[in-house]
Write an enzyme that holds these catalytic residues in place. Structure first.
Site, PDB file in Angstrom:
ATOM      1  N   CYS A  13       0.735  -2.524   2.273  1.00  0.00           N
ATOM      2  CA  CYS A  13       0.188  -3.694   2.954  1.00  0.00           C
ATOM      3  C   CYS A  13       1.086  -4.572   3.588  1.00  0.00           C
ATOM      4  CB  CYS A  13       0.150  -4.850   0.911  1.00  0.00           C
ATOM      5  SG  CYS A  13      -1.637  -6.330   1.809  1.00  0.00           S
ATOM      6  N   CYS A  16       0.019  -7.383  -4.857  1.00  0.00           N
ATOM      7  CA  CYS A  16      -0.124  -7.738  -3.349  1.00  0.00           C
ATOM      8  C   CYS A  16      -1.926  -8.137  -3.099  1.00  0.00           C
ATOM      9  CB  CYS A  16       0.507  -6.904  -1.986  1.00  0.00           C
ATOM     10  SG  CYS A  16       0.129  -8.167  -0.619  1.00  0.00           S
TER      11      CYS A  16
END
Length: 372
Positions: free
Chosen positions: A108, A209
């Site tokens: 991410c 995340c």
């Protein structure tokens, strides 16, 4: 008190990634303390069916808006929803389907926070500031007339996030700014309380995340469904039950399996036969490994010609406060290394990232994928 940085910030265009949490809020405060008014951005990433996933993005955005307003900063919402689900989710599902243990948070940072955001808006800025607990330092190589930027650890071993940043590209590291990386978490909370920030007492987010309250197994089930198979005791060959899918289990797992007569440890996966192998006991030897291989090692800071990684290193294979000691040996193929740990390690799993640091666990060299 200003934060330590080798960057001259006064003539820099700075973008701050505001998440709604206390860490990125204090980032804005730290920059404001230096007389700067950065532009703030909230990266919108979340499921399309909010009700089903119980997403907390609305509250996050409210918090980010309040912080930006307090410091007179402009706030813009940048939609990276499609990029996340097309790239990070695809990476995660491909890895777990192959029986590996991926880390979506690591990718991410590379693909979204310093990737897709850069393509959409970040390219207009000199620096991208985030609330990561990490630091950077500049090294000048005088004989070559070169300057290198290194990713370095935070003084807070519990919160240090260099392992989550160990796959970003060198050009992304060049643009990264971590204004709270020199603080302990308690100090960040104290600053937020003193400055009456709206999210001063907000709990830290847990889990993947950007996915808010989504349960990881539900996240996987949505894309891969279930594929039942046998659970076999490694030492005896005895079938002790059925699993719902290999992708719901990780090497070293010892909780949440629901098999009687435990405790049981996951020690191996046979993807072709769809078999999950476990060992019985509180601390079975089969759950440990001392030597393993990594591939596709990614150097955060490119090495100079003739330079190599030091023989003695410290490393992590998961997000913990502890750094493990080892020697590292270069393999035959480019980017491959063998790690020889000083002591056996629990839960070494193919697909995990092995993050490599110097012997003092100060500089982070980068990371490679464990192949065992």
């Amino acid at each position: 008190m200003s934060f330590p940085t080798a960057e001259n910030l006064n003539d820099k265009r700075i973008a701050v990634l505001l998440s709604g949490g206390v860490d990125s809020a204090v980032v804005v405060h730290e920059l404001a303390q230096q007389g700067l008014t950065p532009d703030c951005f909230y990266i919108k990433i979340g499921p399309e069916e909010n009700e089903e996933w119980d997403c907390s993005s609305e509250e996050d955005l409210e918090m980010a808006t309040a912080v930006a307003h307090k410091y007179g900063c402009r706030l813009e919402v940048v939609d990276c929803h499609r990029e996340y689900w097309d790239n990070v989710t695809r990476y995660t599902m491909e890895k777990v389907k192959a029986g590996l243990t991926p880390n979506p948070d690591v990718m991410c940072n590379r693909l979204i926070k310093f990737g897709a955001f850069h393509e959409k808006r970040g390219h207009d800025y000199d620096l991208i500031a985030t609330g990561h607990y990490a630091q950077t330092e500049i090294e000048y190589v005088e004989e070559r007339g070169e300057r290198r930027k290194w990713l370095c650890t935070s003084p807070d071993p519990v919160k240090d996030q260099t392992d989550f940043l160990a796959q970003i590209y060198d050009w992304q590291l060049e643009k990264a700014l971590f204004p709270i990386g020199h603080y302990m978490k308690d100090e960040v909370r104290q600053i937020a309380e003193r400055e009456h920030l709206v999210n001063a007492r907000r709990k830290d987010s847990q889990g993947i995340c950007f996915l808010g309250k989504i349960n990881y197994n539900e996240y996987i089930r949505r894309f891969l469904g279930e594929m039942p198979g046998d659970v076999i005791e490694l030492e005896t060959g005895r079938c002790i039950g059925q699993h719902s899918g290999l992708w719901f289990h990780t090497i070293g797992q010892r909780k949440g399996m629901g098999f009687g007569g435990g405790p049981w440890f996951v020690v191996k996966k046979d993807v072709e036969q769809n078999i999950l192998y476990v060992s019985h006991g509180y601390d079975p030897e089969t759950a440990y490994k001392q030597d393993f291989n990594i591939r596709d090692f990614h150097h955060l800071t490119p090495l100079l010609e003739g330079e190599s990684l030091p023989q003695r290193i410290t490393f992590k294979i998961r997000h913990t406060p502890d750094y493990l000691t080892a020697t590292i040996e270069q393999g035959r193929e480019e980017g491959s290394y063998s790690i020889h740990a000083d002591a056996p390690i629990h839960g070494v799993a193919p697909g995990q990232f092995c993050v490599v640091y110097d012997a003092d666990h100060h500089r982070c060299y980068g990371s490679g994928e464990i192949t065992v």
